[in-house]
Design a protein around this motif. Sequence first.
Motif, PDB file in Angstrom:
ATOM      1  N   GLN A 229       0.853  -1.204   0.000  1.00 36.07           N
ATOM      2  CA  GLN A 229       0.000   0.000   0.000  1.00 36.07           C
ATOM      3  C   GLN A 229       0.885   1.249   0.000  1.00 36.07           C
ATOM      4  O   GLN A 229       0.625   2.204  -0.735  1.00 36.07           O
ATOM      5  CB  GLN A 229      -0.926  -0.037   1.235  1.00 36.07           C
ATOM      6  CG  GLN A 229      -1.710   1.237   1.510  1.00 36.07           C
ATOM      7  CD  GLN A 229      -0.946   2.172   2.438  1.00 36.07           C
ATOM      8  OE1 GLN A 229      -0.361   1.731   3.424  1.00 36.07           O
ATOM      9  NE2 GLN A 229      -0.960   3.454   2.143  1.00 36.07           N
ATOM     10  N   GLY A 230       1.958   1.233   0.794  1.00 34.30           N
ATOM     11  CA  GLY A 230       2.852   2.390   0.864  1.00 34.30           C
ATOM     12  C   GLY A 230       3.506   2.664  -0.487  1.00 34.30           C
ATOM     13  O   GLY A 230       3.568   3.811  -0.946  1.00 34.30           O
ATOM     14  N   ALA A 231       3.966   1.592  -1.154  1.00 37.10           N
ATOM     15  CA  ALA A 231       4.620   1.758  -2.467  1.00 37.10           C
ATOM     16  C   ALA A 231       3.619   2.264  -3.499  1.00 37.10           C
ATOM     17  O   ALA A 231       3.932   3.150  -4.304  1.00 37.10           O
ATOM     18  CB  ALA A 231       5.218   0.421  -2.914  1.00 37.10           C
ATOM     19  N   LEU A 232       2.397   1.727  -3.459  1.00 37.28           N
ATOM     20  CA  LEU A 232       1.393   2.158  -4.445  1.00 37.28           C
ATOM     21  C   LEU A 232       0.980   3.609  -4.204  1.00 37.28           C
ATOM     22  O   LEU A 232       0.825   4.380  -5.155  1.00 37.28           O
ATOM     23  CB  LEU A 232       0.157   1.246  -4.401  1.00 37.28           C
ATOM     24  CG  LEU A 232      -0.952   1.663  -5.370  1.00 37.28           C
ATOM     25  CD1 LEU A 232      -0.459   1.645  -6.820  1.00 37.28           C
ATOM     26  CD2 LEU A 232      -2.179   0.787  -5.234  1.00 37.28           C
ATOM     27  N   PHE A 233       0.830   3.996  -2.930  1.00 39.99           N
ATOM     28  CA  PHE A 233       0.421   5.378  -2.642  1.00 39.99           C
ATOM     29  C   PHE A 233       1.456   6.370  -3.188  1.00 39.99           C
ATOM     30  O   PHE A 233       1.099   7.385  -3.774  1.00 39.99           O
ATOM     31  CB  PHE A 233       0.225   5.575  -1.128  1.00 39.99           C
ATOM     32  CG  PHE A 233      -1.214   5.476  -0.705  1.00 39.99           C
ATOM     33  CD1 PHE A 233      -2.030   4.496  -1.243  1.00 39.99           C
ATOM     34  CD2 PHE A 233      -1.766   6.362   0.216  1.00 39.99           C
ATOM     35  CE1 PHE A 233      -3.370   4.402  -0.876  1.00 39.99           C
ATOM     36  CE2 PHE A 233      -3.105   6.278   0.592  1.00 39.99           C
ATOM     37  CZ  PHE A 233      -3.906   5.295   0.048  1.00 39.99           C
ATOM     38  N   ALA A 236       1.048   6.429  -6.956  1.00 39.58           N
ATOM     39  CA  ALA A 236      -0.217   7.039  -7.391  1.00 39.58           C
ATOM     40  C   ALA A 236      -0.161   8.549  -7.205  1.00 39.58           C
ATOM     41  O   ALA A 236      -0.666   9.311  -8.039  1.00 39.58           O
ATOM     42  CB  ALA A 236      -1.381   6.422  -6.599  1.00 39.58           C
ATOM     43  N   LYS A 237       0.464   8.977  -6.117  1.00 39.26           N
ATOM     44  CA  LYS A 237       0.581  10.423  -5.882  1.00 39.26           C
ATOM     45  C   LYS A 237       1.366  11.069  -7.028  1.00 39.26           C
ATOM     46  O   LYS A 237       0.957  12.099  -7.584  1.00 39.26           O
ATOM     47  CB  LYS A 237       1.285  10.672  -4.543  1.00 39.26           C
ATOM     48  CG  LYS A 237       1.302  12.133  -4.178  1.00 39.26           C
ATOM     49  CD  LYS A 237       1.782  12.360  -2.776  1.00 39.26           C
ATOM     50  CE  LYS A 237       1.655  13.838  -2.453  1.00 39.26           C
ATOM     51  NZ  LYS A 237       2.511  14.228  -1.362  1.00 39.26           N
ATOM     52  N   ALA A 238       2.485  10.438  -7.394  1.00 40.69           N
ATOM     53  CA  ALA A 238       3.309  10.980  -8.486  1.00 40.69           C
ATOM     54  C   ALA A 238       2.531  10.998  -9.801  1.00 40.69           C
ATOM     55  O   ALA A 238       2.801  11.822 -10.670  1.00 40.69           O
ATOM     56  CB  ALA A 238       4.584  10.146  -8.620  1.00 40.69           C
ATOM     57  N   ALA A 239       1.532  10.094  -9.934  1.00 39.35           N
ATOM     58  CA  ALA A 239       0.745  10.029 -11.179  1.00 39.35           C
ATOM     59  C   ALA A 239      -0.503  10.911 -11.107  1.00 39.35           C
ATOM     60  O   ALA A 239      -1.362  10.835 -11.984  1.00 39.35           O
ATOM     61  CB  ALA A 239       0.361   8.580 -11.466  1.00 39.35           C
TER      62      ALA A 239
END
Length: 304
Positions: A229-233, A236-239
């Motif tokens: 979840q931490g890696a995806l967040f 996703a923020k950068a995207a």
Amino acid sequence: MTVLVFLDPAFPAGRVADASAPALMATDQGATRGDGIFESMLAVNAKPRKVQAHLDRLASSARAMDLDIPAAADWQLAIGTALGAFAKAAGTESGEVVVKLIATRGVEGANRATTWVQASAPSPVGEAQRRDGVDVLLLDRGYDSSVAERAPWLLLGAKTLSYAVNMAALRHAHAQGADDVIFTSSDGRVLEGPTSSVLLAHVQDDGGVPIKRLITPALDSGILPGTTQGALFAAAKAAGWELGYGPVLPADLMDADAVWLISSIRLLAPVNTIDGTEIGTAEVRTELTAELTALLDAALAATE
Ligand SMILES: Cc1ncc(COP(=O)(O)O)c(C=O)c1O
């Protein structure tokens, strides 16, 4: 096929043990009390993913239960030995391998942790869940969402070996024809799965511009901080996604455009139904899952 590598001061890169022979004392407190901690990480083509995040969480779990464990560098060496031995036995470096790091409180009276790395092939279930999604039941975990702070001895934010309750919840779900579980607190908050973090997405149309929000339950509600979840967040923020941290209510899940269970081995599994009610539509679930899976894959590959 399973490879075992024990962390042992006499073997700087770890001691490879025969996984088909007894390797643990019957008085080890990991076996007699479930007194220990673990991590599960995915290696792809013999490279472990987000290893630093797993070593950091292992150290934090060890601190939570006053367990003295070897330094990160010793784990790194043992992981390398395990992946090398696994690739040799498999005849290839390609493909996915599950790498578990395990530390128990050791043999009764010895005052020394028993620590090892296990490498094995992933079960086909994770891949099927990523592809086909899961049907989930909401189950009450029986604790309120502020208990972690009030009763730290429950070790709720630590990844302990005491997973019998989590496995029982999964068996309960399977007996009802569901695939997995989302736990709720006794005060009605959404928490996590027995082996996963929970995510939900809301997509709004702002005059032709989609606003996408990704939400996960607040980390201080007695849940394990998920490394995936931490890696995806972060990705996703950068995207351009907006991010939010709970409180999340069951009604928020039901209203979401998509809900996922996310963890290191299964990665992102879309939730098709909760308690028999469909979440969003198949089309939106598929589209958002593809978008976030691409972001996650890139983020995880960058941690190798
Ligand atoms: C209770 C619980 N929550 C969350 C997770 C997800 O953590 P991670 O993404 O680090 O695998 C797990 C992983 O097994 C878990 O057991």
